[in-house]
Design a protein around this motif. Sequence first.
Motif: not given
Lengths: 235, 235
Positions: B62-67
């Motif tokens: 999720l953090e990767l996707a948001m970034a």
Amino acid sequence: MTSGADHRTGPRRRGSELEDAILTAALDELTEVGLAELRMERVALRAQASKASLYRRWPSRLELAMAAVRHAFPDLDAAADTGSLRGDLLGLLRGVADQLAGPAGQALAAVLSESLLDPARAGRAGAPPGGTTLRALRLVADRAVSRGEIDPARVTDRRLEAGSALLRHHFITHGAPVPDEIVVAIVDEVALPLLTGDGLWSSRRPAPEEYARSSSPSRRHDEVSRHARCPHPSS
Amino acid sequence: MTSGADHRTGPRRRGSELEDAILTAALDELTEVGLAELRMERVALRAQASKASLYRRWPSRLELAMAAVRHAFPDLDAAADTGSLRGDLLGLLRGVADQLAGPAGQALAAVLSESLLDPARAGRAGAPPGGTTLRALRLVADRAVSRGEIDPARVTDRRLEAGSALLRHHFITHGAPVPDEIVVAIVDEVALPLLTGDGLWSSRRPAPEEYARSSSPSRRHDEVSRHARCPHPSS
């Protein structure tokens, strides 16, 4: 068949009474199980209605879910006349914020989540939730026009919706509850100045005395004093 | 192990070059398979990077996707100086609309959909996408202040974000692409008047000749003529 039995066990309801019962049941189900697990049969059982009475009105669970969310959000009745545009806008957007913090907010999140992943399907399922809020905002604006508070030429649907769009944006990115100081800031920095054209409603606003001096003569005293009591926006 | 091999086959990249490659790969994956199916391993393979280099920066998908979504949206570079606040706002919001209509829009939809269903988790995963747009909007406002187009006391983050909130609201409820006349109407009815305080930028605006007469003397002629060429908002 449970769906056949329901119709006989409860009192015979029709029209808006039956619709209210179904939409309330749908919202409760939606909040408990989410949109992916929402079943027409379960909603019918919960509302003590026949499945046919659901399908007649809403061909799919997405349409039912969207109707349930629309049903839960402030409508014309929620646009109480507080005597000023600022009071009316605060009342209305606080009502929306309250709904977002409750079951209707969870249900809206489920519906928006689905429409984000499949906008075409959501489009086919009916008008997006928010239409009732717009109708209430139009009523609030009409009253402000007849009070002489605003110029009708300034009023557009997009301006009316800017406040609720920011509120929903906050809800989507930060979740619920939306803090009251955010609602107040949205009204004072965006929703109200868009309609009044009054730049004084800024977050860096002058002290109340200064405000009263610089305010236009047509501004009502009660608005000035109510304004002075408001918490300062947090950002 | 594929993840070990990648590091040796490709050229050795570091810092922002490696980060760019990973975030671009993540966006491509996200668009193709959606957030639920996004796998760190697949992204690493696609970016020819080690899995460790991903996990070091973004602890979860999720953090990767948001970034990846933040990375794809307009940043300071996109806020080109067109010589007027209206031109800058149009350029910036058209850039956002273009992104929403492409892979970044699909990726944003996936991320927002997830954060709607689990706002607490989304909150832990980092700032919501949109922060880079706000930074670009601040730059645009600063330039308008130094040109003397707007009073700095009118500028607040919430006012700057009203236009992009309406744009995103349209995207969420109607999907992409957002028609250009909607972008123009958002700028003329909401984003611009919030900063300039100029009520003439209304959807029921006067004809160009009338507009030029009633316009304040400080308004630049090129803005008036550019304005007259714009399509009329659809609602």
